[in-house]
Design a protein around this motif. Sequence first.
Motif, PDB file in Angstrom:
ATOM      1  N   MET A   1     -35.143 -10.548   0.806  1.00 36.62           N
ATOM      2  CA  MET A   1     -34.127  -9.809   1.774  1.00 36.62           C
ATOM      3  C   MET A   1     -34.953  -8.474   2.555  1.00 36.62           C
ATOM      4  O   MET A   1     -35.574  -7.989   1.648  1.00 36.62           O
ATOM      5  N   ILE A   2     -34.623  -8.586   3.596  1.00 36.76           N
ATOM      6  CA  ILE A   2     -35.202  -7.647   4.579  1.00 36.76           C
ATOM      7  C   ILE A   2     -33.926  -6.599   4.677  1.00 36.76           C
ATOM      8  O   ILE A   2     -32.861  -7.199   5.116  1.00 36.76           O
ATOM      9  N   ILE A   3     -33.996  -5.337   4.773  1.00 40.99           N
ATOM     10  CA  ILE A   3     -33.114  -4.301   5.182  1.00 40.99           C
ATOM     11  C   ILE A   3     -33.588  -3.607   6.491  1.00 40.99           C
ATOM     12  O   ILE A   3     -34.600  -3.296   6.524  1.00 40.99           O
ATOM     13  N   VAL A   4     -32.463  -3.778   7.448  1.00 36.95           N
ATOM     14  CA  VAL A   4     -32.757  -3.082   8.445  1.00 36.95           C
ATOM     15  C   VAL A   4     -31.837  -1.845   8.698  1.00 36.95           C
ATOM     16  O   VAL A   4     -30.819  -2.104   8.504  1.00 36.95           O
ATOM     17  N   VAL A   5     -32.209  -0.756   9.143  1.00 34.99           N
ATOM     18  CA  VAL A   5     -31.482   0.426   9.300  1.00 34.99           C
ATOM     19  C   VAL A   5     -31.495   1.139  10.540  1.00 34.99           C
ATOM     20  O   VAL A   5     -32.363   1.158  11.107  1.00 34.99           O
ATOM     21  N   GLY A   6     -30.538   1.521  11.066  1.00 36.58           N
ATOM     22  CA  GLY A   6     -30.308   2.195  12.584  1.00 36.58           C
ATOM     23  C   GLY A   6     -29.001   1.770  13.382  1.00 36.58           C
ATOM     24  O   GLY A   6     -28.067   1.934  12.845  1.00 36.58           O
ATOM     25  N   ASP A   7     -29.445   1.517  14.627  1.00 34.74           N
ATOM     26  CA  ASP A   7     -28.408   1.632  15.678  1.00 34.74           C
ATOM     27  C   ASP A   7     -27.928   0.107  16.044  1.00 34.74           C
ATOM     28  O   ASP A   7     -28.660  -0.711  15.929  1.00 34.74           O
ATOM     29  N   LEU A   8     -26.537   0.236  16.112  1.00 35.23           N
ATOM     30  CA  LEU A   8     -25.856  -1.073  16.544  1.00 35.23           C
ATOM     31  C   LEU A   8     -24.991  -0.494  17.744  1.00 35.23           C
ATOM     32  O   LEU A   8     -23.888   0.343  17.348  1.00 35.23           O
ATOM     33  N   VAL A   9     -25.053  -1.010  18.893  1.00 30.63           N
ATOM     34  CA  VAL A   9     -24.530  -0.387  19.846  1.00 30.63           C
ATOM     35  C   VAL A   9     -24.031  -1.711  20.635  1.00 30.63           C
ATOM     36  O   VAL A   9     -24.255  -2.885  20.640  1.00 30.63           O
ATOM     37  N   THR A  10     -23.133  -1.334  22.041  1.00 27.89           N
ATOM     38  CA  THR A  10     -22.808  -2.479  22.982  1.00 27.89           C
ATOM     39  C   THR A  10     -23.885  -2.167  24.151  1.00 27.89           C
ATOM     40  O   THR A  10     -24.117  -0.955  24.513  1.00 27.89           O
ATOM     41  N   ASP A  11     -24.435  -3.238  24.529  1.00 33.22           N
ATOM     42  CA  ASP A  11     -25.556  -3.028  25.809  1.00 33.22           C
ATOM     43  C   ASP A  11     -24.497  -3.822  26.936  1.00 33.22           C
ATOM     44  O   ASP A  11     -23.784  -4.681  26.938  1.00 33.22           O
ATOM     45  N   ALA A  48     -35.012 -16.209  12.620  1.00 34.40           N
ATOM     46  CA  ALA A  48     -36.473 -16.620  12.259  1.00 34.40           C
ATOM     47  C   ALA A  48     -36.197 -17.160  10.632  1.00 34.40           C
ATOM     48  O   ALA A  48     -37.004 -17.728  10.125  1.00 34.40           O
ATOM     49  N   GLY A  49     -35.003 -17.113  10.260  1.00 32.22           N
ATOM     50  CA  GLY A  49     -34.902 -17.489   9.062  1.00 32.22           C
ATOM     51  C   GLY A  49     -35.042 -16.688   7.697  1.00 32.22           C
ATOM     52  O   GLY A  49     -34.742 -17.016   6.763  1.00 32.22           O
ATOM     53  N   ALA A  50     -34.982 -15.448   8.143  1.00 34.47           N
ATOM     54  CA  ALA A  50     -35.152 -14.317   7.013  1.00 34.47           C
ATOM     55  C   ALA A  50     -33.574 -14.206   6.512  1.00 34.47           C
ATOM     56  O   ALA A  50     -32.841 -13.869   7.312  1.00 34.47           O
ATOM     57  N   ALA A  51     -33.506 -13.813   5.167  1.00 32.48           N
ATOM     58  CA  ALA A  51     -32.418 -13.217   4.823  1.00 32.48           C
ATOM     59  C   ALA A  51     -32.570 -11.659   5.201  1.00 32.48           C
ATOM     60  O   ALA A  51     -33.472 -10.942   4.744  1.00 32.48           O
ATOM     61  N   VAL A  52     -31.486 -11.172   5.743  1.00 35.58           N
ATOM     62  CA  VAL A  52     -31.294  -9.562   6.401  1.00 35.58           C
ATOM     63  C   VAL A  52     -29.978  -8.959   6.169  1.00 35.58           C
ATOM     64  O   VAL A  52     -29.280  -9.741   6.495  1.00 35.58           O
ATOM     65  N   THR A  53     -30.146  -7.815   5.764  1.00 34.76           N
ATOM     66  CA  THR A  53     -29.069  -6.992   5.600  1.00 34.76           C
ATOM     67  C   THR A  53     -29.125  -5.801   6.924  1.00 34.76           C
ATOM     68  O   THR A  53     -29.948  -4.901   6.843  1.00 34.76           O
ATOM     69  N   ALA A 127     -33.596  -7.339  -2.290  1.00 30.40           N
ATOM     70  CA  ALA A 127     -34.612  -6.635  -1.175  1.00 30.40           C
ATOM     71  C   ALA A 127     -35.977  -6.528  -1.638  1.00 30.40           C
ATOM     72  O   ALA A 127     -36.301  -6.198  -2.672  1.00 30.40           O
ATOM     73  N   VAL A 128     -36.508  -6.483  -0.541  1.00 28.35           N
ATOM     74  CA  VAL A 128     -38.233  -6.401  -0.726  1.00 28.35           C
ATOM     75  C   VAL A 128     -38.751  -5.519   0.457  1.00 28.35           C
ATOM     76  O   VAL A 128     -39.853  -4.946   0.120  1.00 28.35           O
ATOM     77  N   HIS A 129     -37.898  -5.268   1.550  1.00 25.36           N
ATOM     78  CA  HIS A 129     -38.587  -4.181   2.223  1.00 25.36           C
ATOM     79  C   HIS A 129     -37.522  -3.644   3.113  1.00 25.36           C
ATOM     80  O   HIS A 129     -36.496  -4.125   3.375  1.00 25.36           O
ATOM     81  N   LEU A 130     -37.681  -2.551   3.540  1.00 23.31           N
ATOM     82  CA  LEU A 130     -36.888  -1.805   4.514  1.00 23.31           C
ATOM     83  C   LEU A 130     -37.476  -1.289   5.797  1.00 23.31           C
ATOM     84  O   LEU A 130     -38.606  -0.747   5.939  1.00 23.31           O
ATOM     85  N   LEU A 158     -39.457  -0.263  -2.697  1.00 20.99           N
ATOM     86  CA  LEU A 158     -39.683  -1.454  -1.439  1.00 20.99           C
ATOM     87  C   LEU A 158     -40.652  -1.077  -0.458  1.00 20.99           C
ATOM     88  O   LEU A 158     -41.164   0.246  -0.363  1.00 20.99           O
ATOM     89  N   THR A 159     -41.381  -1.804   0.337  1.00 22.04           N
ATOM     90  CA  THR A 159     -42.136  -1.375   1.380  1.00 22.04           C
ATOM     91  C   THR A 159     -41.368  -1.140   2.412  1.00 22.04           C
ATOM     92  O   THR A 159     -40.113  -1.509   2.466  1.00 22.04           O
ATOM     93  N   THR A 160     -41.985  -0.370   3.385  1.00 21.14           N
ATOM     94  CA  THR A 160     -41.386   0.109   4.529  1.00 21.14           C
ATOM     95  C   THR A 160     -41.869   0.157   5.786  1.00 21.14           C
ATOM     96  O   THR A 160     -43.165  -0.063   5.941  1.00 21.14           O
ATOM     97  N   SER A 161     -41.330  -0.070   6.776  1.00 21.16           N
ATOM     98  CA  SER A 161     -41.752   0.165   8.429  1.00 21.16           C
ATOM     99  C   SER A 161     -40.659   0.967   9.112  1.00 21.16           C
ATOM    100  O   SER A 161     -39.785   1.092   8.945  1.00 21.16           O
TER     101      SER A 161
END
Length: 290
Positions: A1-11, A48-53, A127-130, A158-161
């Motif tokens: 599982m990859i965690i993504v943190v940040g912005d969710l908006v309307t384009d 792409a087939g990744a498990a993501v939150t 989770a393995v990465h953020l 977790l590893t981070t990017s």
Amino acid sequence: MIIVVGDLVTDVLIAQAGPLAAGSDTDARIRVGGGGQAANTAAWLAHAGAAVTLIAAVGDDTAGRERVAELTAGGVRCAVRHHAGAATGSVVVLSSPDERTMITDRGAALLLDPADVTAAVKEVPGAVHLHLSGYPLLHAGSRPGGLAALAAARERGLTTSVDAASAAPLRQSGDFLDLVRGTDLLLCNADEADVLAGPGRPEDQAGLLTAYARNVIVKRGGDGAVWRIRDGVLRSVTGVRVPSIDPTGAGDAFAAGLLRAWCSGAEPQAALEAGAALGAAAVQKVGARP
């Protein structure tokens, strides 16, 4: 599982048919839908087939509910807080085949709460990465939430990017590199690399930035990308040349392809190639999502 943190908006995406005719009419294709660097990356990861939150903040409004529903339908697990009394952020994107310009109202994205983020990171199963969009770090309201994400990831092992986000706010920030010091991966495009490392060859810019992140990727659009490791090892990939319709979200797709591969054990060269392939797919369609 990859965690993504940040912005969710309307384009509100405006794909112009030609140069903008100031004071008159310009033909365009206009599309309203989901956007935000973090949300786009999460959507491409799921594609792409990744498990993501995705961890983000929106308003308690129709737009916020629609944005979450879109991502859920696309396979993204959402840990998104709906803030009462706040409006979901909006971005007007002026797009041509080679460039896009954004006019931004971050709205509820500025309310990214450190307590919410910390709790969500701890609770994501397997989770393995953020991956952190740089935008939260570039605004005072959301910066504590962005820093909390990195701290919670470190505590969990977790590893981070981090994606450097956007050149203009980076110029105004002044301390971005100090905030991301110690991350495993830093991604930036050519303009952002010029801000963070000064003008120069991307290989040299990436080398300078390894003082802050263990691995640095400089994206060069159709010209490919370079990956520099702190020990001096350099990898590069040539661009995938395809007809471009709309570059919106291409960098987010590149990040998703790269992270999907790297988190699955791929070496840097293969991860760069995976990123380039997904970025090329993104520019061949209108909009920032798969």
